[in-house]
Design an enzyme around this catalytic site. Structure first.
Site, PDB file in Angstrom:
ATOM      1  N   CYS B 247       0.849  -1.188   0.000  1.00 51.18           N
ATOM      2  CA  CYS B 247       0.000   0.000   0.000  1.00 51.18           C
ATOM      3  C   CYS B 247       0.892   1.249   0.000  1.00 51.18           C
ATOM      4  O   CYS B 247       1.822   1.357   0.804  1.00 51.18           O
ATOM      5  CB  CYS B 247      -0.911   0.007   1.222  1.00 51.18           C
ATOM      6  SG  CYS B 247      -1.834   1.547   1.425  1.00 51.18           S
ATOM      7  N   CYS B 272      -4.704   0.576   0.068  1.00 51.02           N
ATOM      8  CA  CYS B 272      -5.593  -0.384   0.712  1.00 51.02           C
ATOM      9  C   CYS B 272      -7.038  -0.146   0.268  1.00 51.02           C
ATOM     10  O   CYS B 272      -7.510   0.983   0.242  1.00 51.02           O
ATOM     11  CB  CYS B 272      -5.553  -0.225   2.235  1.00 51.02           C
ATOM     12  SG  CYS B 272      -4.086  -0.889   3.025  1.00 51.02           S
TER      13      CYS B 272
END
Lengths: 199, 301
Positions: B247, B272
């Site tokens: 992420c 995410c």
């Protein structure tokens, strides 16, 4: 007015939407975690209907659900109470019943007649509401969905009859009959997916 | 992050919007669904004050399951702050007065569209899925009478043929979402359009999983501690997939990532999909490659 008519008017949920939601969560928790005991309160039905069974009736039973009552519950205060508060057809034949209320022995006497659903629609079965005195004494061991490993449930002197009520489910699955067990203010469930044995 | 304490429900509505008769009907269907894991129970779905496709099935299941004591979380593709999630959360704040949260661990009931939270669910939590097409066999056999029979006879050969045709054409099973599963060795079930990455989280979950399809009028369920197996072949085992990247905001690996296009020159970043999980990691001090310059989750920009 007959003696039990006044009693029939009393004892429903004081705040129906909130208390029915709590009683349903108790029933849902019981059904999704077989062997656990859940508190289902808010109802004060006449004896011999346990308060938990009364709460279950107020939460699930209505004009759309034919109900079969065991002989010991018929033509008395329990029938009057259910008729007034649930407005359900109460003289259903076992084959047509969505719910059946009674002691383990009286449910067992009619067991073969209660609906098990069809192969295409196994949900069209009778849910048995088994009235008990208490959850104590002799235990059964439970396995199946909703149970991590094994669970235990105290059934006492009714153990043999309850095992007999649930026994056909194993071969019938996915057809079968789901059981709610009610004693005083507490509720347990044995869905058709649960396998039981004596311990 | 927004969390709200319980409020007084709008007195013009019954608790949780639906009338008691409707709730009893849905509750009966839910109990049957739990008793027969993976089996689709028909129910008399009501019109809701939102269009089909916006989670009318999930909303009805949530409305029939909520108690005044619940804490509700609503996510859409993992995010708490997208239109669908915000509008459903506000709906239940108004008609049920329940507390709401974005923190997965604080919620007692989570309604979801197309994701399972990254934070592992716990005993006592309920996950409600919004389902568009509940019948996994529908695109293989359009007739309900036939698919009913196929489920009754446990005749799932057609589904394996479909997966095999994927392999013949692409060299691997190309189904990447709504990947079919078998529940407790009996019913083949559509897990709703969650990414196949989330499929393993369904199996032996401590939480109760409920599925509502409003337009198609079906409810189904997976009880806690129930085996859920993604269909596959011995020589082509199920692969949940997953991103190679981390992420860009919180540096998480092994989570489901969204691809975000950031300019007109093909620039992109992966973040995410689960906004609550991402925020939690950022607050715990994890720093991704692109943080905090382009932080879309309400982190300081």
């Amino acid at each position: 007015m007959t003696a039990f008519a006044a009693e029939a008017l009393d004892g429903a949920f004081a705040d129906a939407p909130a208390e029915a939601s709590r009683a349903f969560r108790a029933a849902l928790d019981a059904m999704s975690r077989p062997g656990t005991l859940q508190h289902a309160g808010g109802a004060r039905p006449p004896a011999p209907l346990p308060p938990a069974a009364g709460a279950l009736a107020l939460t699930l039973v209505d004009a759309e659900t034919p109900v079969w009552l065991a002989p010991e519950l018929r033509a008395g205060p329990v029938e009057a109470w259910l008729r007034f508060h649930c407005n359900a057809p109460l003289n259903a034949a076992p084959e047509a019943a969505a719910f059946a209320f009674g002691s383990p022995a009286s449910l067992l006497a009619e067991l073969d007649r209660f609906a098990i659903g069809t192969p295409e629609y196994p949900d069209r079965s009778t849910t048995l509401v088994v009235l008990l005195d208490a959850f104590e004494g002799a235990e059964a061991e439970l396995t199946g969905p909703g149970i991590r490993g094994t669970a235990r449930l105290a059934l006492g002197s009714s153990r043999a009859e309850i095992l007999a009520l649930a026994a056909p489910n194993r071969a019938l699955f996915p057809q079968g009959r789901d059981l709610f067990l009610a004693a005083e203010g507490r509720l347990a469930a044995l869905p058709r997916s649960t396998r039981l044995r004596e311990v | 992050m927004t969390a709200a304490a319980p409020t007084r429900a709008d007195p013009d509505y019954n608790f949780a919007y639906l009338d008691e008769q409707t709730k009893r009907m849905i509750r009966r269907a839910l109990l049957k669904a739990v008793a027969i894991p993976g089996y689709q129970v028909p129910f008399a779905s009501r019109e809701m004050p939102m269009p089909y496709g916006w989670g009318t099935g999930g909303v009805q299941v949530t409305a029939a399951t909520l108690t005044p004591e619940d804490t509700l979380k609503v996510i859409d593709q993992g995010a708490d702050d997208t239109t669908n999630a915000v509008s459903i959360r506000k709906f239940f704040q108004r008609v049920a007065g329940v507390a709401t949260t974005e923190a997965t661990a604080e919620a007692t009931l989570i309604q979801t569209r197309h994701r399972i939270p990254e934070t592992p669910l716990t005993e006592g939590q309920i996950l409600v899925y919004q389902v568009p097409i509940p019948e996994p066999l529908r695109y293989l056999e359009p007739r309900e009478t036939e698919t009913r029979k196929m489920h009754a006879l446990e005749e799932y050969g057609l589904m394996h043929v479909k997966l095999y045709e994927d392999i013949a054409r692409h060299g691997h099973i190309a189904t990447s979402y709504a990947y079919p599963v078998k529940v407790e060795g009996r019913y083949v079930m559509d897990p709703s359009p969650i990414p196949k990455f989330d499929n393993p989280k369904m199996s032996n979950s401590p939480a109760l999983q409920l599925f509502g399809a409003g337009r198609e009028q079906r409810i189904y369920a997976i009880p806690p501690w129930t085996e859920v197996v993604s269909l596959d072949f011995e020589d082509h085992p199920f692969d949940p997939g997953g991103a190679r990247e981390a992420c860009a905001l919180c540096d998480a690996r092994g989570v489901y990532l969204d691809e975000v296009i950031v300019d007109d020159a093909g620039g992109r970043m992966f973040v995410c999909s689960d906004t609550d999980h991402c925020r939690g990691r950022i607050e715990a001090g994890h720093v991704g490659a692109s943080a905090p310059a382009a932080a879309p989750h309400g982190a300081p920009a």
